[in-house]
Each structure stands twice: as structure tokens, then as C-alpha cells.
Design a protein around this motif. Structure first.
Motif, PDB file in Angstrom:
ATOM      1  N   PRO A   1       0.809  -1.115  -0.101  1.00  8.66           N
ATOM      2  CA  PRO A   1      -0.111   0.170  -0.206  1.00  8.66           C
ATOM      3  C   PRO A   1       0.854   1.182  -0.090  1.00  8.66           C
ATOM      4  CG  PRO A   1      -0.002  -0.909   2.182  1.00  8.66           C
ATOM      5  CD  PRO A   1       1.012  -1.839   1.277  1.00  8.66           C
ATOM      6  N   LEU A   2       1.277   1.648  -1.134  1.00  4.94           N
ATOM      7  CA  LEU A   2       2.436   2.662  -1.278  1.00  4.94           C
ATOM      8  C   LEU A   2       1.391   3.963  -1.891  1.00  4.94           C
ATOM      9  CD1 LEU A   2       5.265   1.214  -3.137  1.00  4.94           C
ATOM     10  CD2 LEU A   2       4.932   1.346  -0.625  1.00  4.94           C
TER      11      LEU A   2
ATOM     12  N   ARG B   1      -1.116   0.021 -13.161  1.00  2.05           N
ATOM     13  CA  ARG B   1      -0.291   1.178 -12.830  1.00  2.05           C
ATOM     14  C   ARG B   1       0.211   1.331 -11.440  1.00  2.05           C
ATOM     15  NH1 ARG B   1      -4.631   5.479 -15.499  1.00  2.05           N
ATOM     16  NH2 ARG B   1      -3.698   5.410 -17.861  1.00  2.05           N
ATOM     17  N   SER B   2      -0.381   0.595 -10.587  1.00  3.00           N
ATOM     18  CA  SER B   2       0.120   0.531  -9.288  1.00  3.00           C
ATOM     19  C   SER B   2       1.449  -0.436  -9.201  1.00  3.00           C
ATOM     20  CB  SER B   2      -0.927  -0.169  -8.406  1.00  3.00           C
ATOM     21  OG  SER B   2      -2.026   0.590  -8.371  1.00  3.00           O
TER      22      SER B   2
ATOM     23  N   LEU C   1       8.843   1.720  -9.893  1.00  4.05           N
ATOM     24  CA  LEU C   1       9.656   3.070 -10.005  1.00  4.05           C
ATOM     25  C   LEU C   1      10.143   3.519  -8.505  1.00  4.05           C
ATOM     26  CD1 LEU C   1       7.313   4.996 -12.543  1.00  4.05           C
ATOM     27  CD2 LEU C   1       9.765   4.293 -12.915  1.00  4.05           C
ATOM     28  N   ALA C   2       9.236   3.323  -7.560  1.00  4.63           N
ATOM     29  CA  ALA C   2       9.520   3.770  -6.356  1.00  4.63           C
ATOM     30  C   ALA C   2      10.903   3.058  -5.565  1.00  4.63           C
ATOM     31  CB  ALA C   2       8.197   3.757  -5.414  1.00  4.63           C
ATOM     32  N   GLU C   3      10.744   1.505  -5.799  1.00  3.70           N
ATOM     33  CA  GLU C   3      11.799   0.646  -5.405  1.00  3.70           C
ATOM     34  C   GLU C   3      13.059   0.956  -6.105  1.00  3.70           C
ATOM     35  OE1 GLU C   3      10.359  -3.251  -4.929  1.00  3.70           O
ATOM     36  OE2 GLU C   3       9.013  -2.842  -3.421  1.00  3.70           O
ATOM     37  N   ALA C   4      12.929   1.522  -7.423  1.00  3.60           N
ATOM     38  CA  ALA C   4      14.221   1.691  -7.894  1.00  3.60           C
ATOM     39  C   ALA C   4      14.929   2.865  -7.534  1.00  3.60           C
ATOM     40  CB  ALA C   4      13.777   1.665  -9.392  1.00  3.60           C
ATOM     41  N   ALA C   5      14.189   3.905  -6.963  1.00  7.30           N
ATOM     42  CA  ALA C   5      14.480   5.202  -6.664  1.00  7.30           C
ATOM     43  C   ALA C   5      14.871   5.047  -5.144  1.00  7.30           C
ATOM     44  CB  ALA C   5      13.282   6.312  -6.911  1.00  7.30           C
ATOM     45  N   GLY C   6      14.301   4.448  -4.518  1.00  7.08           N
ATOM     46  CA  GLY C   6      15.037   4.141  -3.076  1.00  7.08           C
ATOM     47  C   GLY C   6      13.906   3.277  -2.062  1.00  7.08           C
ATOM     48  N   THR C   7      13.720   3.685  -0.838  1.00  7.49           N
ATOM     49  CA  THR C   7      12.978   2.826  -0.185  1.00  7.49           C
ATOM     50  C   THR C   7      11.826   3.392   0.149  1.00  7.49           C
ATOM     51  OG1 THR C   7      14.995   1.781   0.924  1.00  7.49           O
ATOM     52  CG2 THR C   7      12.653   1.668   2.136  1.00  7.49           C
ATOM     53  N   PRO C   8      10.636   3.060  -0.535  1.00  3.13           N
ATOM     54  CA  PRO C   8       9.296   3.697  -0.459  1.00  3.13           C
ATOM     55  C   PRO C   8       8.695   3.532   0.924  1.00  3.13           C
ATOM     56  CG  PRO C   8       9.283   1.906  -2.269  1.00  3.13           C
ATOM     57  CD  PRO C   8      10.320   1.689  -1.389  1.00  3.13           C
TER      58      PRO C   8
END
Length: 248
Positions: free
Chosen positions: A126-127, A193-194, A200-207
Motif C-alpha cells: 500500500p504505497l 499502474r500500481s 519506480l519507487a523501489e528503483a528510486a529508494g525505499t518507499p
């Protein structure tokens, strides 16, 4: 007081479902969810609950019209329409419809982000507000054994889906269901889309995950049948205006 909307006749309901099924296929083509001959969306027939309507095998999603849809019985025989049925599509959808009398429609295609996420063998977290629609309401089927041509595997997928609105088929993609064509189609769109957002979020960092209590409360709204139908409505209006031939 707003007067109650007149109930549709059997024929009106059948046409209503078929129009939204054809529109969903056009929308999926527009969104890039189609790939080759793979992918299928089905709608239970209101008069023959053990029969369902499905897109013809090998016809591009973006070309499907209401008149192209096929009615298939529980044994896989086409009883209305001209064309063939994707064997894997029949195996999966027939078992889902048989196991879930409440399900009117089911959607499964080989969308890019859904496939990518499926390789991780994990549920969505649930991001975001939108992802909360699936919180505690989807599962992962981890029994990939190649193309689904065995009815037993179709049954296992249906069992894993359980009472939820979606199941992630590991190494395969997404499957969503709903009490209407609109719901099943919208759940697929927003789940795809989720998946993209979480990748994308996990590739950028720690959601940062939404707290379970908040995710649960948000899911009660965002994941409700009415919200599924509401979100589909403008998409349906847009595709019908842009491609009115789909209603032929």
C-alpha cells in the motif's frame, strides 16, 4: 427524491455488458495492454450464467466490435459468433467464472508492468491511495508451469484468487475480476499502474508504506464496486466518442 432507475431487460443487460466489454478491449489497446494474440476479457451472460462473452482469438483488441464478441459455453464451444477462442483464455476464465458466481467479468492481459512485477512473486504494497484498492484483497499464484492449457491449473488459479478482486500470476501477469465489466476493467488498469509505481519507487529508494489501518480504510473506499464503476465511466465515454464503431 430521485426516482429509481428502471431495471434493464435481459436483452438490454446483455447488450450493456457486451458494449462495455468491447470498449474495455479498445481501451486496453489504447493503453498498450495488448500484445500479439494474448490477452482476454470476459463477461458472464445474464441469461445463461454458465456462458460468457469473450474476444475472438487473434483479433487485435483495437478492432473488436460488439458484433465480434463470442459467446462460449462451459465446455468451450462457441454458441454465438464467428471465430475461435484462445485456449488458455478459456481455461482460466471458465474456472474463475465457475468458482465465483459473483464475478460478472474477468480481465487478463500481458501488460508490461504487471508482467515485470509478477516476476517478483510478491503482493503489491500500500504505497499510494490507488494501490490501497488492493490491500488485503489480492493474492499471488506462484505455480507457473507454462501456458495455462490444463483445467486443473485454471482451478488452482481460481482457488488462489479466492474471494479477492485480483491475483498476480507469477512470471505471467495480472488477473482482475469484478461484479461488472466496468469494475474488472478498472481494477486491471489501476493495478497495472500500481505495479508501475511500485517498480519506480523501489528503483528510486525505499518507499514508505501507508499504515495498515489507513490502507484498510482507504481500500474500503478506493476498492469499492461503486468506485470501480465510477472510474471506468469517463474512460468509456471517451473511447465511445473517439471510436463509435466499437458499438457496431
Amino acid at each position: 427524491m430521485t426516482p429509481a432507475r428502471p431495471r434493464r431487460t435481459l436483452e438490454e443487460e446483455r447488450l450493456y455488458r457486451k458494449q462495455r466489454l468491447a470498449a474495455s478491449l479498445r481501451l486496453f489497446a489504447r493503453l498498450g495492454f495488448d500484445e500479439g494474440a494474448g490477452g482476454h476479457i470476459t463477461a458472464r451472460d445474464p441469461g445463461e450464467p454458465e456462458h460468457f462473452w469473450i474476444n475472438p482469438f487473434g483479433v487485435h483488441f483495437g478492432h473488436v466490435r460488439v458484433s465480434d464478441l463470442l459467446l462460449v459455453d462451459a465446455g468451450g464451444t462457441v454458441v454465438s459468433g464467428t471465430g475461435g477462442v484462445n485456449p488458455a483464455g478459456f481455461v482460466i476464465h471458465s474456472q474463475v467464472h465457475a468458482a465465483r458466481p459473483d464475478v460478472v467479468a474477468a480481465a487478463h492481459t500481458h501488460s508490461v508492468h504487471g508482467r515485470a512485477w509478477s516476476t517478483l512473486g510478491r503482493r503489491l504494497d500500500p504505497l499510494t491511495q490507488d494501490a490501497c484498492a488492493f490491500y488485503e484483497d489480492h493474492e499471488v499464484f506462484d505455480g507457473f508451469e507454462g501456458v495455462v492449457l490444463d483445467s486443473d491449473e485454471g482451478k488452482r488459479i481460481a482457488e488462489r484468487l479466492g474471494s479477492g478482486k485480483a491475483v498476480i500470476l507469477r512470471n505471467h501477469g495480472l488477473l482482475t475480476v469484478g461484479g461488472s465489466v466496468q469494475e474488472a476493467a478498472w481494477w486491471f488498469v489501476t493495478m497495472e499502474r500500481s505495479c508501475q509505481v511500485q517498480l519506480l519507487a523501489e528503483a528510486a529508494g525505499t518507499p514508505v508504506r501507508i499504515h495498515p489501518d489507513v490502507a484498510r480504510a482507504t481500500g474500503a473506499t478506493m476498492g469499492s464496486p461503486g468506485m470501480g464503476r465510477l472510474n471506468f465511466r469517463p474512460m468509456y465515454a471517451d473511447i465511445v466518442r473517439a471510436q463509435p464503431d466499437l458499438l457496431d
